[in-house]
Design a protein around this motif. Structure first.
Motif, PDB file in Angstrom:
ATOM      1  N   ASP A  50       0.703  -1.408  -0.203  1.00  0.00           N
ATOM      2  CA  ASP A  50      -0.351   0.278  -0.078  1.00  0.00           C
ATOM      3  C   ASP A  50       0.971   0.995  -0.121  1.00  0.00           C
ATOM      4  OD1 ASP A  50      -2.597  -1.501   0.220  1.00  0.00           O
ATOM      5  OD2 ASP A  50      -2.245  -1.459   2.238  1.00  0.00           O
ATOM      6  N   ILE A  51       0.081   2.448  -0.470  1.00  0.00           N
ATOM      7  CA  ILE A  51       1.353   2.983  -0.364  1.00  0.00           C
ATOM      8  C   ILE A  51       0.465   4.440  -0.700  1.00  0.00           C
ATOM      9  CG2 ILE A  51       2.412   5.113  -2.189  1.00  0.00           C
ATOM     10  CD1 ILE A  51       2.888   2.845  -4.373  1.00  0.00           C
ATOM     11  N   VAL A  52       0.697   5.417   0.426  1.00  0.00           N
ATOM     12  CA  VAL A  52      -0.114   6.145   0.879  1.00  0.00           C
ATOM     13  C   VAL A  52       0.284   7.448   1.021  1.00  0.00           C
ATOM     14  CG1 VAL A  52      -0.902   4.929   2.513  1.00  0.00           C
ATOM     15  CG2 VAL A  52       1.046   6.047   3.779  1.00  0.00           C
ATOM     16  N   ASP A  53      -0.760   8.294   0.192  1.00  0.00           N
ATOM     17  CA  ASP A  53       0.035   9.592   1.205  1.00  0.00           C
ATOM     18  C   ASP A  53      -1.209  10.907   1.686  1.00  0.00           C
ATOM     19  OD1 ASP A  53       2.191  11.498  -1.167  1.00  0.00           O
ATOM     20  OD2 ASP A  53       0.557  12.693  -0.469  1.00  0.00           O
ATOM     21  N   ARG A  54      -0.689  11.978   2.208  1.00  0.00           N
ATOM     22  CA  ARG A  54      -1.466  13.368   2.488  1.00  0.00           C
ATOM     23  C   ARG A  54      -2.509  13.484   1.883  1.00  0.00           C
ATOM     24  NH1 ARG A  54       0.120  18.859   2.895  1.00  0.00           N
ATOM     25  NH2 ARG A  54       2.397  18.819   1.683  1.00  0.00           N
ATOM     26  N   LEU A  55      -1.623  13.818  -0.194  1.00  0.00           N
ATOM     27  CA  LEU A  55      -2.428  14.040  -0.919  1.00  0.00           C
ATOM     28  C   LEU A  55      -3.572  13.657  -1.484  1.00  0.00           C
ATOM     29  CD1 LEU A  55       0.184  16.556  -2.253  1.00  0.00           C
ATOM     30  CD2 LEU A  55      -1.540  16.883  -1.059  1.00  0.00           C
ATOM     31  N   PRO A  56      -4.443  13.692  -2.143  1.00  0.00           N
ATOM     32  CA  PRO A  56      -6.022  12.727  -2.921  1.00  0.00           C
ATOM     33  C   PRO A  56      -4.658  12.303  -4.246  1.00  0.00           C
ATOM     34  CG  PRO A  56      -5.585  15.087  -3.431  1.00  0.00           C
ATOM     35  CD  PRO A  56      -5.265  15.341  -2.310  1.00  0.00           C
ATOM     36  N   THR A  57      -3.795  12.594  -4.615  1.00  0.00           N
ATOM     37  CA  THR A  57      -3.265  12.396  -5.780  1.00  0.00           C
ATOM     38  C   THR A  57      -1.430  11.949  -5.869  1.00  0.00           C
ATOM     39  OG1 THR A  57      -2.448  14.769  -6.686  1.00  0.00           O
ATOM     40  CG2 THR A  57      -3.906  13.763  -7.400  1.00  0.00           C
ATOM     41  N   PRO A  58      -1.023  11.218  -6.873  1.00  0.00           N
ATOM     42  CA  PRO A  58       0.293  10.008  -5.902  1.00  0.00           C
ATOM     43  C   PRO A  58       1.354  11.227  -7.591  1.00  0.00           C
ATOM     44  CG  PRO A  58      -1.532   9.317  -7.900  1.00  0.00           C
ATOM     45  CD  PRO A  58      -2.492  10.007  -7.251  1.00  0.00           C
ATOM     46  N   PHE A  59       2.040  11.077  -6.884  1.00  0.00           N
ATOM     47  CA  PHE A  59       4.018  11.377  -8.176  1.00  0.00           C
ATOM     48  C   PHE A  59       4.282  12.161  -7.580  1.00  0.00           C
ATOM     49  CE2 PHE A  59       0.560  10.078 -11.674  1.00  0.00           C
ATOM     50  CZ  PHE A  59       0.398   8.278 -11.609  1.00  0.00           C
ATOM     51  N   GLY A  60       4.151  13.048  -6.372  1.00  0.00           N
ATOM     52  CA  GLY A  60       4.295  13.809  -5.242  1.00  0.00           C
ATOM     53  C   GLY A  60       5.922  14.343  -6.144  1.00  0.00           C
ATOM     54  N   LEU A  61       6.705  14.576  -6.093  1.00  0.00           N
ATOM     55  CA  LEU A  61       7.657  15.302  -6.331  1.00  0.00           C
ATOM     56  C   LEU A  61       7.501  15.692  -8.249  1.00  0.00           C
ATOM     57  CD1 LEU A  61      10.723  16.897  -6.059  1.00  0.00           C
ATOM     58  CD2 LEU A  61      11.559  15.674  -6.404  1.00  0.00           C
ATOM     59  N   VAL A  62       7.164  14.630  -8.475  1.00  0.00           N
ATOM     60  CA  VAL A  62       7.494  14.477  -9.851  1.00  0.00           C
ATOM     61  C   VAL A  62       6.003  15.699 -10.511  1.00  0.00           C
ATOM     62  CG1 VAL A  62       6.670  13.070 -12.811  1.00  0.00           C
ATOM     63  CG2 VAL A  62       8.310  12.633 -10.662  1.00  0.00           C
ATOM     64  N   ARG A  63       5.371  15.390 -10.406  1.00  0.00           N
ATOM     65  CA  ARG A  63       4.007  16.246  -9.876  1.00  0.00           C
ATOM     66  C   ARG A  63       4.255  17.636  -9.396  1.00  0.00           C
ATOM     67  NH1 ARG A  63      -1.431  15.409 -10.711  1.00  0.00           N
ATOM     68  NH2 ARG A  63      -1.710  12.831  -9.834  1.00  0.00           N
ATOM     69  N   GLY A  65       7.083  20.041  -8.278  1.00  0.00           N
ATOM     70  CA  GLY A  65       8.497  19.699  -8.045  1.00  0.00           C
ATOM     71  C   GLY A  65       9.549  19.555  -9.451  1.00  0.00           C
ATOM     72  N   VAL A  66       8.722  19.092 -10.002  1.00  0.00           N
ATOM     73  CA  VAL A  66       9.347  19.220 -11.555  1.00  0.00           C
ATOM     74  C   VAL A  66       8.539  20.297 -12.660  1.00  0.00           C
ATOM     75  CG1 VAL A  66      10.138  18.480 -14.266  1.00  0.00           C
ATOM     76  CG2 VAL A  66       9.884  16.925 -11.729  1.00  0.00           C
ATOM     77  N   ALA A  67       9.868  20.959 -12.967  1.00  0.00           N
ATOM     78  CA  ALA A  67       9.396  22.321 -13.636  1.00  0.00           C
ATOM     79  C   ALA A  67       8.349  21.637 -15.199  1.00  0.00           C
ATOM     80  CB  ALA A  67      10.599  22.939 -14.382  1.00  0.00           C
ATOM     81  N   PRO A  68       7.429  22.875 -15.780  1.00  0.00           N
ATOM     82  CA  PRO A  68       6.454  22.784 -16.031  1.00  0.00           C
ATOM     83  C   PRO A  68       7.187  22.012 -17.778  1.00  0.00           C
ATOM     84  CG  PRO A  68       5.987  24.708 -15.315  1.00  0.00           C
ATOM     85  CD  PRO A  68       7.427  24.099 -14.181  1.00  0.00           C
ATOM     86  N   ASP A  69       7.910  23.149 -17.920  1.00  0.00           N
ATOM     87  CA  ASP A  69       8.281  23.078 -19.343  1.00  0.00           C
ATOM     88  C   ASP A  69       9.666  21.732 -19.534  1.00  0.00           C
ATOM     89  OD1 ASP A  69      10.436  24.036 -17.659  1.00  0.00           O
ATOM     90  OD2 ASP A  69      10.951  25.808 -19.270  1.00  0.00           O
TER      91      ASP A  69
END
Length: 363
Positions: A50-63, A65-69
């Protein structure tokens, strides 16, 4: 509601823990969490994760932290999605460790608990004026332009000044500078948050200072990131050629580190390039051998930052480590600005039941 569903999931899934070969809980759904889950699924046939997260969506830093460009970096979410779709893997969002469920409860429910929640707070400089309005961490700014729910209301003031100072010269600092300086017509083609794009379209920022304690030989960015910001169209790059002078210790560092050598070469080339002088030109200033001493108060804007009082530094070899560290010279200068972004590193947050080093910000 999500918390109740999570509690129901936990109680239903683990009514008889001993009957299962291996049950693993990974706290945090960023790259570290998904890579851990992927390895566990391959190494332990039959294991359930089980992967749990405080946010409703996964992928953390990829979502967030990575610059949109940088869409090529975000492609990794395809790999993570395949992990999440595995029958032996589940993602549970809206679960906050410490309030939704305790670490001790997770230890009772699972054979293995992996903490991969990252660093969600910021290091501080501890200098006067750090609480002035207009001073933000680079993490907050990155989360803001990536649409992270924690910072959607950050609302950095980009209209009242034409100058921003970024403290730090690593990749995150360069990301932030690039977003401030890149034409919004180009940013509009990315997945940047709509509220950030709207603010950047009205931005008055035309000059950005990237400030580092040490010299160009020790710049913490990579050649790829540096090449990208230096390649912004019609950007006037300023680097003092005197800062590029190398000591014997610098030469030794460059000889032993190919990445540093390439970064130094790019900075040297930029310093010797032609200077553009068109009206409204955007400017990027690399400021080396400076460390912030205190923040300047505008005096008429209710404690709003008006600049950074910097101490000039020189490099000295640290006894025992062989590394060069920046030490103050007692000489100072001011960098005037209306917004400051601190890119000086992150720190983790403590969790009840887990030893924590508050000085280092590490569990």
């Amino acid at each position: 509601m999500a918390f109740c569903r999570a509690k129901t999931w936990f109680s239903r899934s683990f009514s008889s823990l001993s009957s299962n070969p291996l049950r693993v809980c990974v706290v945090g759904s960023g790259p570290a969490g998904f890579y851990t889950a992927e390895k566990m699924l391959k190494a332990h046939q039959g294991a359930e994760i089980d992967i749990v997260d405080r946010l409703p969506t996964p992928f953390g830093l990829v979502r967030s932290g990575v610059a949109p460009d940088h869409p090529e970096t975000k492609i990794v979410v395809n790999q993570f999605s395949r992990v999440a779709q595995n029958d032996r893997c589940s993602f549970i969002g809206n679960v906050t460790l410490g309030s939704s469920i305790s670490l001790s409860e997770l230890r009772e429910l699972y054979h293995v608990v992996v903490l991969a929640y990252g660093a969600e707070s910021d290091r501080v400089l501890g200098i006067p004026g750090e609480d002035f309005a207009g001073i933000h961490s680079a993490r907050e700014f990155v989360w803001w332009y990536n649409g992270h729910p924690d910072c959607k209301n950050l609302d950095p003031d980009l209209k009242s000044t034409d100058t921003a100072v970024i403290l730090g010269q690593g990749n995150v600092a360069l990301d932030v500078a690039r977003i401030l300086l890149r034409p919004t017509m180009e940013l509009a083609k990315t997945d940047i948050a709509s509220h950030a794009l709207a603010a950047l379209e009205e931005s008055s920022i035309r000059k950005v200072y990237l400030v580092g304690r040490r010299g160009p030989v020790q710049a913490a960015c990579t050649a790829k990131e540096l090449r990208e910001i230096l390649g912004i169209k019609d950007l006037n790059v300023h680097i003092q050629e005197s800062d590029l002078l190398k000591s014997p210790a610098d030469e030794e560092e460059l000889k032993n580190n190919r990445i540093q050598r390439r970064v130094y070469e790019l900075l040297s080339k930029a310093a010797s390039g032609p200077s553009l002088t068109s009206s409204g030109q955007r400017e990027l200033h690399f400021v080396f051998f400076r460390k912030p001493d205190r923040f300047l108060d505008s005096g008429d804007r209710n404690g709003h930052v008006a600049g950074v009082h910097c101490e000039k530094t020189i490099l000295k070899e640290s006894v025992g480590s062989g590394k060069q560290i920046a030490v103050g010279t007692g000489q100072f200068e001011d960098l005037e600005c209306g917004i400051v972004l601190k890119s000086i590193g992150y720190k983790s947050v403590p969790i009840n039941g887990l030893p924590f080093d508050h000085h280092k910000g590490l569990a």
